[in-house]
Design a protein around this motif. Structure first.
Motif: not given
Length: 388
Positions: A242-244, A248-253
């Motif tokens: 999220x660009x906000x 944060x490194x996300x769980x899923x891509x």
């Protein structure tokens, strides 16, 4: 004195109808107004009308003489979900909907030919005029077939036509073999362990895995597929994070794209190799990958015998040499659903210079009305040649 019909296809009326369809475009399976116009035109010409196949599909049947052969001619009716930015007087009046591929012209050309054939009746046999909904990726051809088209209308051959910018409006291209590629979709989700962007060692980075995968997929065509076999693999969508929340490194891509091929073997290879790469990259980063491959449209491959018939008709219709070395396209068309079940041929009709937004799926595209007469003549000559 012999009567000579100088306007056998009622071109002025057909051009007006084409522009009316352009101004009132409808998306796949929503062609309610268009299919009603088609049905009314066919019925007025004395052609038997069948409705309801593929939801908004229309089939017109014309039987003449005692010939026992039957063929089908197919035109597509749907528009695209995109805005029209050109300024023609008959510009689309429907928001974010536009005839950007010329299906308005295809519909009118086949209607013009059907009306003419019903009047002149210079053949012996049965011709079915297919007005297909939802060619633009929504599965209209398959829907018509699943609704029993081939059982209700047994045919020996099926023919399709598409306009082609770059060829003159009195010019056609007819080529045996592959014409259009398969059009399939794939999707990969890398499931990692999200963490603080400043502490990547505490998680499992799906974003970096996705980046490696995006680079790796281009080795499939370069290093796995036979260099003499055309193929395309493209990633077209990616989402993750999220660009906000740029810490944060996300769980899923999630990544998705398209795959194109001209043969069943290469199509199988693309499906297998994308899955192998997804699993391999995931293993390298200690995460998991979900993979799906959806087969949407098979390739269009012209039958040799049907192509010979189309070539003769194109030559008679244009009165000029027919292009027989036209390169295949990596676009797709679900005409393949018909052509994979009975012998078929899909030909190209010129739409004039490929300039000023004239390319397919361009927001300023417009079908060239000068091509209507050539297309109608082609369909007419094809029926009269094949059902002599």
């Amino acid at each position: 004195m012999t009567h000579i019909d100088n306007d056998p296809f009622a071109l002025e009326a057909m051009i007006a109808l084409r522009r009316d369809l352009h101004a009132n475009p409808e998306l796949g399976f929503e062609e309610v107004r268009t299919s009603q116009i088609v049905a009314d035109q066919l019925a007025a010409a004395g052609i038997e009308v069948h409705r309801g196949l593929g939801k908004t599909g229309v089939v017109g049947t014309l039987r003449v003489g005692d010939g026992n052969r039957a063929i089908a001619l197919r035109a597509d009716m749907d528009a695209l979900a995109m805005p029209e930015l050109g300024d023609v007087p008959y510009k689309s009046g429907t928001a974010n909907t536009m005839h950007a591929c010329g299906h308005d012209g295809h519909t009118v050309m086949l209607l013009a030919a059907a009306r003419h054939l019903a009047r002149t009746r210079q053949f012996s046999g049965t011709v079915h005029f297919i007005f297909q909904p939802a060619e633009e990726g929504r599965g209209g051809a398959r829907a018509m077939i699943e609704d029993g088209f081939l059982e209700q209308f047994p045919i020996e051959a099926v023919y399709g036509l598409h306009n082609m910018p770059g060829l003159a409006t009195d010019e056609m291209a007819v080529v045996a073999g592959p014409q259009l590629a398969s059009s399939d979709s794939w999707e990969v989700i890398f499931h990692g362990v999200g963490t603080h962007g400043a502490k990547p060692h505490l998680g499992r980075d799906a974003m970096t895995a996705a980046a490696h995968f995006l680079t790796a997929i281009h080795t499939i065509v370069a290093r796995v597929i036979d260099p003499l076999q055309p193929a395309v693999v493209s990633a077209c969508a990616i989402s993750g994070g999220d660009f906000r929340a740029l810490n944060v490194i996300p769980d899923d891509v999630r990544i998705g794209g398209t795959a194109r091929a001209y043969s069943a073997q290469v199509r199988d290879q693309l499906e297998a190799e994308l899955g192998t790469l997804a699993a391999g990259v995931a293993a390298m980063f200690g995460i998991r990958a979900s993979y799906s491959f959806t087969r949407r449209i098979p390739p269009v491959i012209n039958d040799a015998t049907a192509t010979a018939a189309a070539l003769a008709a194109a030559s008679a219709a244009t009165g000029r040499p027919v292009v027989t070395d036209f390169p295949p396209s990596t676009a797709g068309d679900d005409f393949a659903e018909f052509g994979n079940r009975v012998p078929g041929c899909y030909v190209w009709l010129g739409n004039g210079p490929a300039v000023d937004g004239a390319l397919h799926h361009n927001s300023r595209y417009d079908f060239n009305d000068d091509a209507i007469a050539t297309g109608a003549r082609y369909w007419t000559r094809l029926v009269e040649h094949e059902l002599r």
